[in-house]
Design a protein around this motif. Structure first.
Motif, short mmCIF file in Angstrom:
data_model
loop_
_atom_site.label_atom_id
_atom_site.label_comp_id
_atom_site.label_asym_id
_atom_site.label_seq_id
_atom_site.Cartn_x
_atom_site.Cartn_y
_atom_site.Cartn_z
N PHE A 86 0.88 -1.46 0.00
CA PHE A 86 -0.10 -0.08 -0.37
C PHE A 86 1.10 1.19 0.18
O PHE A 86 1.06 2.29 -1.00
CB PHE A 86 -1.14 0.09 1.38
N PHE A 87 1.63 1.34 1.04
CA PHE A 87 3.09 2.50 0.97
C PHE A 87 3.43 3.12 -0.37
O PHE A 87 3.69 4.03 -1.17
CB PHE A 87 3.77 2.24 1.17
N ILE A 88 4.12 1.71 -1.14
CA ILE A 88 4.28 1.92 -2.04
C ILE A 88 3.64 2.52 -3.40
O ILE A 88 3.71 3.22 -4.26
CB ILE A 88 5.25 0.42 -3.13
N ALA A 89 2.58 1.65 -3.75
CA ALA A 89 1.64 2.01 -4.59
C ALA A 89 0.58 3.37 -4.66
O ALA A 89 0.19 3.88 -5.00
CB ALA A 89 0.21 0.67 -4.91
N ARG A 95 8.03 8.79 -8.39
CA ARG A 95 10.01 8.87 -8.74
C ARG A 95 10.42 7.54 -8.27
O ARG A 95 11.24 7.41 -8.30
CB ARG A 95 10.23 10.02 -8.88
N TRP A 96 9.30 7.47 -6.74
CA TRP A 96 9.83 6.39 -6.05
C TRP A 96 9.53 5.30 -6.07
O TRP A 96 10.14 4.10 -5.18
CB TRP A 96 9.59 6.57 -4.64
N HIS A 97 8.71 4.68 -6.78
CA HIS A 97 8.14 3.44 -6.91
C HIS A 97 9.34 2.38 -8.07
O HIS A 97 9.10 1.31 -7.14
CB HIS A 97 6.66 3.33 -7.91
N LYS A 98 10.00 2.70 -8.89
CA LYS A 98 10.24 1.96 -9.68
C LYS A 98 11.60 1.56 -8.37
O LYS A 98 12.44 0.41 -8.24
CB LYS A 98 11.61 2.78 -10.64
N ILE A 99 12.29 2.90 -7.51
CA ILE A 99 13.35 1.72 -6.58
C ILE A 99 12.55 1.47 -5.29
O ILE A 99 13.48 0.33 -5.32
CB ILE A 99 13.83 3.50 -6.42
N LEU A 100 11.72 1.57 -5.02
CA LEU A 100 11.00 0.61 -3.99
C LEU A 100 10.73 -0.57 -4.32
O LEU A 100 11.02 -1.25 -4.04
CB LEU A 100 10.00 1.16 -3.41
N VAL A 101 10.13 -1.15 -5.49
CA VAL A 101 9.85 -2.06 -6.14
C VAL A 101 11.21 -2.99 -6.58
O VAL A 101 11.93 -4.21 -5.95
CB VAL A 101 9.01 -2.30 -7.40
#
Length: 274
Positions: A86-89, A95-101
């Protein structure tokens, strides 16, 4: 059409030979016996091995323990994956999505054995877990069933986070905002809006965590101490005991359990829209 058939022939043949034929051979092997005098496998067909596995208390206990561990690992991973995904999505900047994934995937790049032995050091007496828990009057679980559950939950967590994250990505943020605007409290929104929409993604993740935990045996050997799971019984009978038919009979248990679980999931229709 011919081109498509040509492209699919090799993968289909590989699936039939490696998967279906292998399962059939496994069943056939379970019907053989081992000569108690010579130790040689005798191709005399009977149900002795399957009967032994189903009726002897030791195998029943190990089977129940293995299923309980797989269920516990799955529940823990669901509880951990929901807030992380939930936090990632929904909360983290785009801009942080790919880094967190990528951060979620990063543990998968390390060797399985390296991770398990790292947890062995963490769980050892005087290890990091012991040092962290001592101020609270607690101690490390040591090499035990608890250590197996914790280690497996860590190992398979990414396999739960990824499908749940994909499920959150499919839920419009406007739907959550509308639920709040209509007066729904956060827990009500989670229960009546988010969880029903996430059900296919959660079930997809449980298939990975449950099946991987059900068939694991290395983790139990390294951090489990005297803990025995079905995989350990199969490994022991293939190696030291040299009883391949009995090992094949034991390995049929997780196969049947997974098949039953997949059938149950299919009948609920939870995966129709994934």
């Amino acid at each position: 059409m011919l081109r498509l058939a040509g492209l699919l022939t090799a993968p289909a043949a590989w699936l039939i030979v490696v998967y279906i034929v292998a399962l059939a051979m496994l069943l056939v092997t379970a019907l053989w016996t081992v000569d108690t005098f010579t130790g040689a496998i005798t191709q005399s067909w009977n149900l002795d091995n399957i009967t032994t596995v189903l009726t002897e208390k030791v195998y029943q206990t190990i089977a129940i323990r293995t299923v309980a561990v797989a269920v516990a690992v799955t529940v823990i991973d669901v509880v951990l994956a929901l807030p992380i995904a939930f936090f990632i999505a929904k909360i983290a900047p785009r801009r942080w999505h790919k880094i967190l994934v990528a951060a979620v995937l990063m543990p998968l790049w390390a060797s399985y054995l390296v991770k398990v032995y790292a947890w062995r050091n963490i769980m050892s007496d005087g290890g990091f877990f012991d040092w962290l828990a001592k101020p609270f009057g607690l101690s490390s679980p040591g090499y035990s069933l608890t250590a197996v559950i914790i280690t497996l939950a860590y190992l398979w967590l990414p396999y739960m986070i990824l499908p749940v994250h994909a499920g959150f990505e499919q839920i419009p943020s406007s739907l959550l905002e509308a639920s709040g605007d209509l007066g729904a409290k956060p827990w009500t929104t989670i229960r009546l809006v988010i969880l029903p929409l996430l059900k296919p993604a959660i079930i997809a993740g449980t298939i990975f965590t449950f099946s991987l935990s059900l068939g694991d045996y290395i983790t139990a050997q390294i951090v489990g101490g005297t803990t025995q799971m079905l995989g350990n019984v199969v490994y022991a009978n293939i190696g030291a005991a040299n009883n391949l038919p009995l090992a094949a009979a034991v390995s049929l248990i997780p196969i049947v359990i997974i098949a039953a679980y997949l059938l149950l999931v299919r009948r609920t229709g939870a995966l129709k829209h994934t």
